[in-house]
Design an enzyme around this catalytic site. Structure first.
Site, PDB file in Angstrom:
ATOM      1  N   HIS A   1      14.020  12.560  -9.624  1.00 11.71           N
ATOM      2  CA  HIS A   1      12.749  13.046  -9.084  1.00 11.71           C
ATOM      3  C   HIS A   1      13.063  14.190  -8.130  1.00 11.71           C
ATOM      4  CE1 HIS A   1       8.456  12.667  -7.900  1.00 11.71           C
ATOM      5  NE2 HIS A   1       8.916  13.195  -6.767  1.00 11.71           N
ATOM      6  N   CYS A   2      12.534  15.369  -8.432  1.00 13.46           N
ATOM      7  CA  CYS A   2      12.830  16.565  -7.649  1.00 13.46           C
ATOM      8  C   CYS A   2      11.653  16.888  -6.735  1.00 13.46           C
ATOM      9  CB  CYS A   2      13.132  17.747  -8.574  1.00 13.46           C
ATOM     10  SG  CYS A   2      13.502  19.281  -7.688  1.00 13.46           S
ATOM     11  N   PRO A   3      11.838  16.860  -5.412  1.00 12.31           N
ATOM     12  CA  PRO A   3      10.719  17.183  -4.511  1.00 12.31           C
ATOM     13  C   PRO A   3      10.308  18.651  -4.584  1.00 12.31           C
ATOM     14  CG  PRO A   3      12.757  16.886  -3.267  1.00 12.31           C
ATOM     15  CD  PRO A   3      13.053  16.471  -4.671  1.00 12.31           C
TER      16      PRO A   3
ATOM     17  N   ASN B   1       7.802  16.414  -8.930  1.00 11.76           N
ATOM     18  CA  ASN B   1       7.655  15.681 -10.184  1.00 11.76           C
ATOM     19  C   ASN B   1       9.010  15.140 -10.599  1.00 11.76           C
ATOM     20  OD1 ASN B   1       6.465  14.573 -12.426  1.00 11.76           O
ATOM     21  ND2 ASN B   1       6.015  16.520 -13.433  1.00 11.76           N
TER      22      ASN B   1
END
Length: 326
Positions: free
Chosen positions: A183-185, A189
């Site tokens: 999960h990439c801030p 997403n």
């Protein structure tokens, strides 16, 4: 002798009775009691696209929006950093450069890749990463999967979904994501089966504009020093120096970061291993594909210029995915 045959027949009948009829559903352990609240809002953007005549541009009719304040802050910071680079490149360096041809060529190149970077970022952020439908672990849906007797399937207690192989539950999205990498801030997403292409393009294009901005900043700084800061910018020499130093620092930082991320993603795609699987050192239980087939799984089949377009959704049949779309 007859007694031994009779006893064996009784044992076989006992084993047949012990065999479960239909698939075996195992609920995974969880600290939460019952389902958790969904962390995603799905917006129907089809009518808006048709109203403004953009239906041809966007193949996705629904926007996937993660309700995470930290993620939205990081996404806005990303857009502001790109806007800052745009301002320095256009209004500090190129606008007052005496070499018009050099300014025009570099301006067009920078704008082209900056547009692709922002478009890739939006596609990564607003695309469904490959989420399993929430609450699909019902008896009716399991029967429709036509599984063999005794076949074990897993149920996620957090989103009440049938958990496919290689899927993981995201604690931010609160959904099970197929082939979840992380999960990439910065894109607010998950990076999963359906949007990994856009994430790779985002990191690649950010790396390209970072390298290009670094080259133009150093070139412009040398030119200004040679002309003793006369007619090299529309603002004062101290302000120009500060703008260039910050742009050089930004270009170095994000150029190195995105280059590492892009390389890591491509390496994981070629080895058919996600980031979570690599960190957890999960045992390979799936059939690993060749490097070329794995790349086509992410970018589409066959190879074309569309691989590099953030507006094209890969056309590839994901194996076994249809089982979990019930």
């Amino acid at each position: 002798m007859m007694d031994e045959v009779h006893s064996r027949n009784m044992e076989n009948r006992g084993e047949e009775q012990e065999r479960p009829k239909g698939p075996v559903v195992k609920t995974l352990k969880s600290k939460h009691k019952g389902p958790v609240e969904d962390g995603v809002t799905i917006v129907d953007c089809g009518p808006i696209c048709k109203r403004f005549g953009l239906a041809w541009l966007f193949t996705c009719k629904h926007a996937w929006c993660v309700r995470d304040i930290c993620g939205w802050v990081c996404a806005i910071i990303t857009w502001l950093l790109v806007l800052y680079a745009e301002y320095v490149v256009i209004f500090v360096m190129l606008w007052y450069n005496p070499n018009t041809e050099w300014s025009l060529i570099n301006g067009v190149i920078f704008q082209f890749f900056a547009f692709l970077a922002v478009a890739s970022h939006l596609r990564t952020m607003l695309s469904d990463p490959g989420a399993v439908p929430k609450g699909n672990a019902t008896k009716e849906n399991i029967q429709r999967m036509h599984l063999e007797d005794g076949q074990v399937i897993f149920k996620c207690p957090k989103c009440v979904s049938i958990k496919p192989e290689r899927a993981h539950h995201c604690s931010v999205c609160q959904r099970c994501i197929r082939k979840m990498d992380h999960h990439c801030p910065w894109v607010n997403n998950c990076v999963g089966e359906k949007n990994q292409k856009f994430f790779v393009l985002f990191t690649m294009y950010i790396c390209i504009i970072s390298c290009h901005a670094l080259y133009m900043s150093i070139t412009h700084f040398i030119m200004c020093v040679g002309k003793e800061w006369k007619h090299c910018s529309g603002i004062s020499p101290p302000a120009t120096t500060v703008f260039l130093i910050f742009l050089i620092f930004e270009s170095l930082l994000f150029g190195i970061f995105t280059a590492i991320m892009c390389g890591t993603q491509l390496s994981g795609i070629c080895t058919d291993e996600t980031g979570i699987e690599h960190l957890k050192k999960e045992q390979v239980t799936w059939e690993q594909k060749s490097k070329w087939f794995s790349i086509k799984t992410v970018f589409g089949h066959p190879f074309s210029w569309k691989w590099f377009s953030p507006f094209d959704t890969p056309k590839f049949t994901y194996s076994q995915s249809y089982l979990y779309s019930v």
